[in-house]
Design a protein around this motif. Sequence first.
Motif, short mmCIF file in Angstrom:
data_model
loop_
_atom_site.label_atom_id
_atom_site.label_comp_id
_atom_site.label_asym_id
_atom_site.label_seq_id
_atom_site.Cartn_x
_atom_site.Cartn_y
_atom_site.Cartn_z
N LYS A 1 0.83 -1.21 0.00
CA LYS A 1 0.00 0.00 0.00
C LYS A 1 0.87 1.26 0.00
O LYS A 1 0.63 2.18 -0.78
CB LYS A 1 -0.93 -0.01 1.21
CG LYS A 1 -1.88 1.17 1.26
CD LYS A 1 -2.81 1.08 2.46
CE LYS A 1 -3.72 2.29 2.49
NZ LYS A 1 -4.59 2.29 3.65
N ASP A 2 1.87 1.27 0.86
CA ASP A 2 2.80 2.41 0.91
C ASP A 2 3.55 2.54 -0.41
O ASP A 2 3.81 3.65 -0.89
CB ASP A 2 3.81 2.24 2.04
CG ASP A 2 3.17 2.33 3.41
OD1 ASP A 2 3.78 1.82 4.37
OD2 ASP A 2 2.07 2.91 3.53
N THR A 3 3.91 1.42 -1.00
CA THR A 3 4.63 1.43 -2.27
C THR A 3 3.80 2.05 -3.37
O THR A 3 4.29 2.88 -4.15
CB THR A 3 5.04 0.00 -2.65
OG1 THR A 3 5.91 -0.50 -1.62
CG2 THR A 3 5.76 -0.04 -3.98
N ILE A 4 2.54 1.68 -3.46
CA ILE A 4 1.65 2.24 -4.49
C ILE A 4 1.50 3.73 -4.30
O ILE A 4 1.56 4.51 -5.26
CB ILE A 4 0.30 1.51 -4.50
CG1 ILE A 4 0.51 0.07 -5.01
CG2 ILE A 4 -0.73 2.24 -5.35
CD1 ILE A 4 -0.69 -0.82 -4.81
N GLU A 5 1.30 4.18 -3.07
CA GLU A 5 1.19 5.61 -2.81
C GLU A 5 2.47 6.35 -3.18
O GLU A 5 2.43 7.43 -3.75
CB GLU A 5 0.83 5.86 -1.34
CG GLU A 5 -0.59 5.46 -0.99
CD GLU A 5 -1.64 6.15 -1.86
OE1 GLU A 5 -1.56 7.37 -2.05
OE2 GLU A 5 -2.52 5.43 -2.36
N THR A 6 3.61 5.75 -2.86
CA THR A 6 4.88 6.36 -3.22
C THR A 6 5.05 6.42 -4.73
O THR A 6 5.52 7.42 -5.28
CB THR A 6 6.05 5.60 -2.57
OG1 THR A 6 5.88 5.61 -1.16
CG2 THR A 6 7.39 6.24 -2.91
N MET A 7 4.64 5.36 -5.42
CA MET A 7 4.71 5.35 -6.88
C MET A 7 3.86 6.48 -7.46
O MET A 7 4.28 7.15 -8.41
CB MET A 7 4.26 4.01 -7.43
CG MET A 7 5.27 2.90 -7.19
SD MET A 7 4.70 1.30 -7.79
CE MET A 7 4.69 1.60 -9.56
N LYS A 8 2.66 6.68 -6.92
CA LYS A 8 1.80 7.76 -7.39
C LYS A 8 2.48 9.11 -7.21
O LYS A 8 2.45 9.96 -8.10
CB LYS A 8 0.46 7.74 -6.66
CG LYS A 8 -0.42 6.57 -7.05
CD LYS A 8 -1.71 6.56 -6.24
CE LYS A 8 -2.57 5.38 -6.57
NZ LYS A 8 -3.79 5.34 -5.74
N HIS A 9 3.09 9.27 -6.04
CA HIS A 9 3.84 10.51 -5.78
C HIS A 9 4.96 10.68 -6.80
O HIS A 9 5.15 11.77 -7.34
CB HIS A 9 4.42 10.49 -4.36
CG HIS A 9 5.49 11.51 -4.16
ND1 HIS A 9 5.22 12.84 -3.95
CD2 HIS A 9 6.84 11.39 -4.17
CE1 HIS A 9 6.36 13.50 -3.82
NE2 HIS A 9 7.36 12.64 -3.95
N TRP A 10 5.74 9.62 -7.05
CA TRP A 10 6.86 9.70 -7.97
C TRP A 10 6.41 10.01 -9.39
O TRP A 10 7.08 10.75 -10.11
CB TRP A 10 7.69 8.42 -7.94
CG TRP A 10 8.74 8.48 -6.87
CD1 TRP A 10 8.76 7.78 -5.71
CD2 TRP A 10 9.89 9.31 -6.86
NE1 TRP A 10 9.87 8.13 -4.97
CE2 TRP A 10 10.58 9.07 -5.67
CE3 TRP A 10 10.40 10.25 -7.75
CZ2 TRP A 10 11.77 9.72 -5.34
CZ3 TRP A 10 11.59 10.89 -7.43
CH2 TRP A 10 12.25 10.62 -6.24
N ILE A 11 5.30 9.44 -9.80
CA ILE A 11 4.79 9.74 -11.14
C ILE A 11 4.53 11.23 -11.27
O ILE A 11 4.93 11.87 -12.25
CB ILE A 11 3.53 8.91 -11.45
CG1 ILE A 11 3.90 7.44 -11.62
CG2 ILE A 11 2.81 9.43 -12.69
CD1 ILE A 11 2.71 6.50 -11.62
N GLU A 12 3.83 11.78 -10.29
CA GLU A 12 3.54 13.21 -10.32
C GLU A 12 4.83 14.04 -10.25
O GLU A 12 5.01 14.99 -11.01
CB GLU A 12 2.63 13.59 -9.15
CG GLU A 12 2.22 15.05 -9.16
CD GLU A 12 1.28 15.40 -8.01
OE1 GLU A 12 1.24 16.59 -7.67
OE2 GLU A 12 0.62 14.51 -7.46
#
Length: 53
Positions: A4-15
């Motif tokens: 879950k944390d990984t997905i949220e971090t990935m979303k942040h990194w994409i942005e």
Amino acid sequence: MNIKDTIETMKHWIEYEQNHKDKINKADELIEVQQTILDYIEELELQIKVGDR
């Protein structure tokens, strides 16, 4: 780091990458995220193989 944390971090990194393509300087965090996703995928693959037996 859990999935879950990984997905949220990935979303942040994409942005972040979209807005700062020339300023990416947190490679260690990105590598950790990518490794977590790969580990998760491998775990799922093992579960699928075991389920197919």
